[in-house]
Design an enzyme around this catalytic site. Sequence first.
Site, short mmCIF file in Angstrom:
data_model
loop_
_atom_site.label_atom_id
_atom_site.label_comp_id
_atom_site.label_asym_id
_atom_site.label_seq_id
_atom_site.Cartn_x
_atom_site.Cartn_y
_atom_site.Cartn_z
N ASP A 181 26.28 41.62 31.58
CA ASP A 181 27.26 42.50 31.27
C ASP A 181 27.89 42.11 29.85
OD1 ASP A 181 27.27 44.54 33.22
OD2 ASP A 181 28.82 43.63 34.21
N GLY A 234 29.50 31.02 34.72
CA GLY A 234 29.68 32.41 35.53
C GLY A 234 28.65 32.39 36.56
N GLU A 248 32.07 56.29 45.01
CA GLU A 248 32.03 55.79 46.39
C GLU A 248 33.38 55.48 46.78
OE1 GLU A 248 27.78 53.51 45.65
OE2 GLU A 248 29.57 52.46 45.08
N GLY A 267 27.71 34.82 38.80
CA GLY A 267 27.71 36.20 39.58
C GLY A 267 25.93 36.33 39.45
N PHE A 268 25.73 37.72 39.33
CA PHE A 268 24.24 37.95 39.51
C PHE A 268 23.41 37.15 38.67
CE2 PHE A 268 25.66 41.98 41.53
CZ PHE A 268 25.09 41.58 42.97
N GLY A 269 23.90 37.16 37.34
CA GLY A 269 22.81 36.69 36.29
C GLY A 269 23.13 35.06 36.34
#
Length: 428
Positions: A299, A10, A170, A12-14
């Site tokens: 997550d 992954g 949003e 992503g941010f992590g």
Amino acid sequence: MARHRVVIVGSGFGGLSAAQALAGADVDVTLIDRRNHHLFQPLLYQVATASLGTSEIAWPIRHILRKRREVTTLLATVTGVDVAGKAVLLEDGSRVGYDSLILATGARHAYFGHDDWEKFAPGLKTLEDATTIRRKLLLAFEAAEREPDPEKRQALLTFVIIGAGPTGVELAGAIVELARVTLTGEFRRADPGKARVVLIEAGNKVLANFQPELSDYTLKSLRDLGVEVILGKPVTTIDADGLVYGDTRLDAECIIWAAGVEASPAAKWLGLEPDRAGRVKVEADLSVPEHGEIFVVGDTASIAMPDGKPVPGVGDAAKQGGKHAASVIRARLAGDTALKPFRYKHAGDLATIGKRAAVIDFGWIQLKGWVAWWVWGIAHIYFLIDTKNRLAVALSWLWIYLSGQRSARLITQGEAEAKAPIKEVTEA
């Protein structure tokens, strides 16, 4: 002696934070993702609503890590983990061995047992999702321009968002402004100003995790913008022509799902029993029970804060988790095997309401309105990866703020379809 092998699944941010935090460590890192880019998810809704282009919020992983010679990037789909053999299994049948493994695989849409709804109400987690929604939005206006029947035309101009968390709020504000500001004067038969934007929430408030004052302000601001907000009415049916909430049928061309997520199948890969949201129940240091060489972050992980509340599924939590897993690996390589509990520090909750208002809850202070919008914008620009993107996004926002025009209104991904028949259209 062979170097310690760290595999990160992954980007992503992590995952990216873990890779960056391992810089300088005596390790070889393999980063695996089924996409070739790192995505700044908080601004994904702006791609979906034609404010930003895809390249303004995503960057090639290889480019980000190009100076890290110890990092190998693989574009591949993970299908499982051989825990006993310490190997990650890939879709093509190959294996990637590890000494330490970090799973940062994020979350996907959750339809609460109604997976058949996904084809009618796409969620927003990837660039593909965003461009699909953008296409769906813009095609609805094109179809309305060709539709002679007033009722069908109104259904084409009805946009429904399910879920009133930050993403739903949003999206609702941005779609209203796209229809009633950006597209004004561009159509001859359809009137974008008559677009109906409906935000449906099963609970009794919007932005349920925010302070009541900010939630109430958001509700009023949305309604002032022209968003129809429906609270306390769960959706029970979604089909090709619309949906049912409570006992009410609503015909709509475009439905967007923002109501819930579930974790990736990481728990299944590890042969573990997940929690109700599909997350892996981890130890205090984010490692997997009985397999301390495996870490789960973001997550995908289920862990509580000292007050007993779960660590929220937000980007900052994933970043902190990735850095923590990397720090534990570095400490162990240095001979320090003491337990190092993960301590999440909540930076705050933010949501924007259109292009001139936002709400921010830092805990110690709450902001709303125009000032909050500027703080929200500065914070998001700051966390973008490079100067080029910061400038591009800032200029795009400034242009939208001053003119109302959005430059990313491209219909892509296949032939332009429309439900209206191709025939002479007269004013209804």
